[in-house]
Design a protein around this motif. Structure first.
Motif, PDB file in Angstrom:
ATOM      1  N   LEU A 261       0.835  -1.203   0.000  1.00 23.09           N
ATOM      2  CA  LEU A 261       0.000   0.000   0.000  1.00 23.09           C
ATOM      3  C   LEU A 261       0.867   1.250   0.000  1.00 23.09           C
ATOM      4  CD1 LEU A 261      -2.799  -0.864   2.611  1.00 23.09           C
ATOM      5  CD2 LEU A 261      -2.900  -1.082   0.128  1.00 23.09           C
ATOM      6  N   MET A 262       1.888   1.246   0.846  1.00 25.04           N
ATOM      7  CA  MET A 262       2.769   2.408   0.934  1.00 25.04           C
ATOM      8  C   MET A 262       3.864   2.385  -0.134  1.00 25.04           C
ATOM      9  SD  MET A 262       1.528   4.427   3.146  1.00 25.04           S
ATOM     10  CE  MET A 262      -0.040   3.887   2.434  1.00 25.04           C
ATOM     11  N   ALA A 263       4.163   1.207  -0.678  1.00 24.09           N
ATOM     12  CA  ALA A 263       5.113   1.136  -1.786  1.00 24.09           C
ATOM     13  C   ALA A 263       4.578   1.909  -2.988  1.00 24.09           C
ATOM     14  CB  ALA A 263       5.364  -0.326  -2.168  1.00 24.09           C
ATOM     15  N   ARG A 264       3.272   2.093  -3.040  1.00 25.28           N
ATOM     16  CA  ARG A 264       2.634   2.827  -4.136  1.00 25.28           C
ATOM     17  C   ARG A 264       2.546   4.324  -3.860  1.00 25.28           C
ATOM     18  NH1 ARG A 264      -2.344  -1.380  -5.580  1.00 25.28           N
ATOM     19  NH2 ARG A 264      -1.101  -3.281  -5.406  1.00 25.28           N
ATOM     20  N   THR A 355      -8.369   1.073  12.495  1.00 26.78           N
ATOM     21  CA  THR A 355      -7.537   1.445  11.353  1.00 26.78           C
ATOM     22  C   THR A 355      -6.844   0.231  10.733  1.00 26.78           C
ATOM     23  OG1 THR A 355      -5.788   2.016  12.930  1.00 26.78           O
ATOM     24  CG2 THR A 355      -7.147   3.816  12.105  1.00 26.78           C
ATOM     25  N   SER A 356      -6.513  -0.767  11.546  1.00 29.16           N
ATOM     26  CA  SER A 356      -5.959  -2.001  10.985  1.00 29.16           C
ATOM     27  C   SER A 356      -7.017  -2.737  10.174  1.00 29.16           C
ATOM     28  CB  SER A 356      -5.444  -2.918  12.105  1.00 29.16           C
ATOM     29  OG  SER A 356      -4.313  -2.370  12.723  1.00 29.16           O
ATOM     30  N   GLY A 357      -8.250  -2.684  10.662  1.00 29.00           N
ATOM     31  CA  GLY A 357      -9.330  -3.369   9.957  1.00 29.00           C
ATOM     32  C   GLY A 357      -9.625  -2.766   8.602  1.00 29.00           C
ATOM     33  N   ASP A 358      -9.679  -1.424   8.527  1.00 26.86           N
ATOM     34  CA  ASP A 358     -10.022  -0.822   7.233  1.00 26.86           C
ATOM     35  C   ASP A 358      -8.900  -0.979   6.204  1.00 26.86           C
ATOM     36  OD1 ASP A 358      -8.262   1.522   7.245  1.00 26.86           O
ATOM     37  OD2 ASP A 358      -9.582   2.407   8.720  1.00 26.86           O
ATOM     38  N   THR A 359      -7.639  -0.906   6.647  1.00 26.16           N
ATOM     39  CA  THR A 359      -6.554  -1.105   5.682  1.00 26.16           C
ATOM     40  C   THR A 359      -6.442  -2.576   5.280  1.00 26.16           C
ATOM     41  OG1 THR A 359      -4.994  -1.198   7.531  1.00 26.16           O
ATOM     42  CG2 THR A 359      -5.159   0.875   6.336  1.00 26.16           C
ATOM     43  N   ALA A 360      -6.870  -3.474   6.157  1.00 26.43           N
ATOM     44  CA  ALA A 360      -6.903  -4.891   5.789  1.00 26.43           C
ATOM     45  C   ALA A 360      -7.890  -5.114   4.642  1.00 26.43           C
ATOM     46  CB  ALA A 360      -7.292  -5.748   6.993  1.00 26.43           C
ATOM     47  N   LEU A 361      -9.060  -4.510   4.744  1.00 22.54           N
ATOM     48  CA  LEU A 361     -10.055  -4.637   3.676  1.00 22.54           C
ATOM     49  C   LEU A 361      -9.583  -3.913   2.413  1.00 22.54           C
ATOM     50  CD1 LEU A 361     -13.383  -4.214   5.669  1.00 22.54           C
ATOM     51  CD2 LEU A 361     -12.407  -6.312   4.731  1.00 22.54           C
ATOM     52  N   ARG A 362      -8.890  -2.810   2.582  1.00 22.26           N
ATOM     53  CA  ARG A 362      -8.343  -2.103   1.421  1.00 22.26           C
ATOM     54  C   ARG A 362      -7.316  -2.987   0.713  1.00 22.26           C
ATOM     55  NH1 ARG A 362      -8.581   3.282   0.427  1.00 22.26           N
ATOM     56  NH2 ARG A 362      -7.277   4.046  -1.287  1.00 22.26           N
ATOM     57  N   SER A 363      -6.461  -3.646   1.490  1.00 17.97           N
ATOM     58  CA  SER A 363      -5.479  -4.555   0.905  1.00 17.97           C
ATOM     59  C   SER A 363      -6.164  -5.695   0.165  1.00 17.97           C
ATOM     60  CB  SER A 363      -4.573  -5.125   1.999  1.00 17.97           C
ATOM     61  OG  SER A 363      -3.836  -4.120   2.631  1.00 17.97           O
ATOM     62  N   ALA A 364      -7.231  -6.222   0.765  1.00 21.19           N
ATOM     63  CA  ALA A 364      -7.973  -7.307   0.120  1.00 21.19           C
ATOM     64  C   ALA A 364      -8.558  -6.841  -1.211  1.00 21.19           C
ATOM     65  CB  ALA A 364      -9.077  -7.807   1.044  1.00 21.19           C
ATOM     66  N   ARG A 365      -9.073  -5.614  -1.220  1.00 23.20           N
ATOM     67  CA  ARG A 365      -9.617  -5.070  -2.478  1.00 23.20           C
ATOM     68  C   ARG A 365      -8.544  -4.996  -3.556  1.00 23.20           C
ATOM     69  NH1 ARG A 365      -9.379   0.008  -4.655  1.00 23.20           N
ATOM     70  NH2 ARG A 365      -8.851   1.129  -2.734  1.00 23.20           N
ATOM     71  N   LEU A 366      -7.368  -4.501  -3.181  1.00 26.69           N
ATOM     72  CA  LEU A 366      -6.296  -4.349  -4.167  1.00 26.69           C
ATOM     73  C   LEU A 366      -5.759  -5.704  -4.638  1.00 26.69           C
ATOM     74  CD1 LEU A 366      -4.440  -1.339  -2.522  1.00 26.69           C
ATOM     75  CD2 LEU A 366      -5.846  -1.302  -4.585  1.00 26.69           C
ATOM     76  N   ILE A 367      -5.688  -6.676  -3.730  1.00 28.86           N
ATOM     77  CA  ILE A 367      -5.217  -8.006  -4.108  1.00 28.86           C
ATOM     78  C   ILE A 367      -6.149  -8.632  -5.138  1.00 28.86           C
ATOM     79  CG2 ILE A 367      -5.013 -10.389  -3.246  1.00 28.86           C
ATOM     80  CD1 ILE A 367      -3.768  -9.209  -0.705  1.00 28.86           C
ATOM     81  N   ILE A 368      -7.454  -8.534  -4.877  1.00 30.43           N
ATOM     82  CA  ILE A 368      -8.435  -9.098  -5.814  1.00 30.43           C
ATOM     83  C   ILE A 368      -8.406  -8.337  -7.135  1.00 30.43           C
ATOM     84  CG2 ILE A 368     -10.899  -9.466  -6.221  1.00 30.43           C
ATOM     85  CD1 ILE A 368     -11.197  -9.879  -3.199  1.00 30.43           C
TER      86      ILE A 368
END
Length: 512
Positions: A261-264, A355-368
């Motif tokens: 996420l932050m690499a981007r 905040t960990s929960g929302d970025t977890a879902l954000r990561s899941a969105r980007l992975i998919i």
């Protein structure tokens, strides 16, 4: 306190010396354009200020992990200090830095794609499913606990003294934060929460140095001193349970899903060490502080007078029945820091998991989205990916509410899954370094160790196979040997063929 002080100094020196060593091995370059510049889309790929990227990365990977994990880890005694320091410097921070930098070099790719490139298509598919389920699980787990705490803080006659109301509020925030561009909500709110979490830890550290309590030291022994002192049963062995209990403060596979996420969002490759390695060292310091605070909390007789309800344990109770980590946090902060401490505790215990929960879902969105090649600039396409994730998250929440003991069960499986994810990431980085003809042993050793830990834990844990320790250790050793031998066979075959035939597969002149 001497062990704490030495551990604190070791973590700081680890950043400046070993962190620099790892950076030199990877070889970042300011001349390369980062994904935030090359692939700018204004949603997930964009450049943020370095300090803001650090704060977001820190809060993304921290959550309540370095607090709750450290508190529970101190039941294993001062051996927790060794794991936090050595694990953080040589495994966790190196794992976070290299996974983030590899993602950056590869255009900001997600973890499953990274694993697929270096371990093969089968592992990519496995990681795609495994990481998505784990991240959705994080989203669900980190809704109920802060919602429960917030409900308890409200007046009984208030509409907000209702668990369902807070679950809805938190989940609506999840949807907004997951869908919106990273600089709109995460980029504005996270630095404030990260600052609060760091300030709380630093305030407690100052209190420790002022009070200078007498605590067990490393040379007093590495056994379960806390349980022996309190007469509480702890059936979990230090090896491997300690290394699963303290994850975020030492090494965590979840971090490898957050680093992309932050690499981007990074402007310069040379900012990777302060962002990725530095954020993990900071988390290690937070874990170290809370381990020491909880050590005092459990060992000092004075705390029994301040909060007697916490210490009404019976000798036949287990460790998990004896105490609540959030309760320890609240009592310590209020007892040491007064009203300000209570506010900081709320920010730390409530805001961090959210905040960990929302970025977890954000990561899941980007992975998919990456796996299915779905452009995330249009809002409708973001919603298309997020819809099923939100539905699954809601289903898990309903199940948790119907099963009061489900949180502890989910958390144990999450801990194991989290470290298993780290195992695959460590092997991926090892292969990457080997292919680049760099010093791959810096990741090979942590990969071997964590393979043994995760395999042994799933064999002996009472929530899994519950096998005798002798069998569990044997299976762990066998699986670890298989993985290690397979790596060296691949390495020998790969570089023998490259030398004989060249990378293009044609026989070289020197071998004709």
């Amino acid at each position: 306190m001497i062990s704490f002080t030495l551990s604190l100094v070791a973590l700081i020196l680890g950043y400046f010396f070993y962190g620099k060593f790892v950076e030199t091995i990877f070889g970042p370059s300011s001349k390369r354009k980062t994904p935030g510049i090359r692939k700018f889309d204004g949603v997930d790929y964009l450049v943020l200020p370095a300090w803001k990227v650090f704060m977001i990365q820190f809060l993304n990977i921290a959550g309540t992990g370095p607090i709750f994990g450290a508190i529970m880890g101190m039941w294993f005694g001062v051996s927790s200090y060794l794991w936090i320091v050595l694990g953080c410097i040589f495994a966790g921070a190196t794992h976070d830095y290299l996974s983030g930098m590899i993602s950056m070099r590869k255009g900001g790719i997600s973890l499953p794609d990274m694993v697929g490139q270096y371990l093969g298509g089968t592992y990519r598919k496995l990681m795609l499913v495994f990481a998505t389920l784990l991240l959705t699980l994080v989203g669900a787990v980190f809704v109920l606990s802060p919602a429960t705490l917030l409900t308890g803080l409200m007046p009984t006659d208030s509409i907000f003294n209702n668990l369902s109301v807070w679950i809805i509020i938190i989940f609506v925030y999840y949807i907004i934060a997951t869908m919106m561009p990273v600089d709109k909500i995460i980029g504005k709110v996270y630095p404030l929460f990260a600052f609060s979490l760091i300030f709380m830890a630093l305030a407690l550290m100052v209190a420790l140095f002022i009070k200078w309590p007498t605590l067990p030291e490393l040379w007093d022994g590495l056994d379960n001193l806390g349980t022996a002192r309190l007469g509480i049963k702890n059936s979990e062995p230090i090896i491997p349970a300690l290394f699963i209990t303290i994850a975020c403060g030492a090494i965590s596979g979840f971090h490898a899903t957050q680093s992309p996420l932050m690499a981007r969002c990074i402007k310069d490759e040379k900012l990777g060490r302060p962002v990725f390695y530095g954020a993990m060292i900071t988390e290690g310091i937070v874990a170290l502080i809370w381990a020491t605070v909880s050590s005092w909390f459990f060992y000092d007789e004075g705390w029994r007078e301040i909060c007697p309800d916490v210490f009404l344990a019976q000798s036949d109770k287990t460790v998990t029945q004896f105490f609540s980590a959030p309760q320890v946090v609240m009592e310590v902060c209020k007892g040491w820091l007064g009203i300000a401490g209570g506010v900081l505790a709320i920010l730390g215990v409530v805001a961090a998991p959210i905040t960990s929960g929302d970025t977890a879902l954000r990561s899941a969105r980007l992975i998919i989205a990456d796996a299915l090649h779905i452009n995330q600039r249009p809002v409708i396409k973001r919603l298309l990916v997020c819809g099923p994730l939100f539905l699954l998250c809601i289903a898990l929440l309903i199940w948790q509410m119907d099963n009061p003991d489900s949180f502890n069960t989910i958390w144990k499986y999450f801990g194991w899954a989290n470290q298993t994810l780290a195992v695959f990431t460590l092997w991926t980085i090892t292969v990457y370094l080997a292919l680049k003809k760099k010093l791959y042993i810096i990741m090979l050793l942590p990969a071997i160790f964590m393979t043994f830990v995760c395999t042994t834990f799933i064999m002996v844990s009472k929530t899994a196979f519950a096998l005798p320790m002798s069998i569990g250790y044997t299976v762990g050793i066998i699986v670890t040997i298989v993985f290690t031998v397979r790596f060296f066979l691949w390495h020998h075959k790969k570089f023998t063929l490259d030398y004989a035939y060249g990378k293009d597969g044609k026989k070289t002149e020197q071998n004709n």
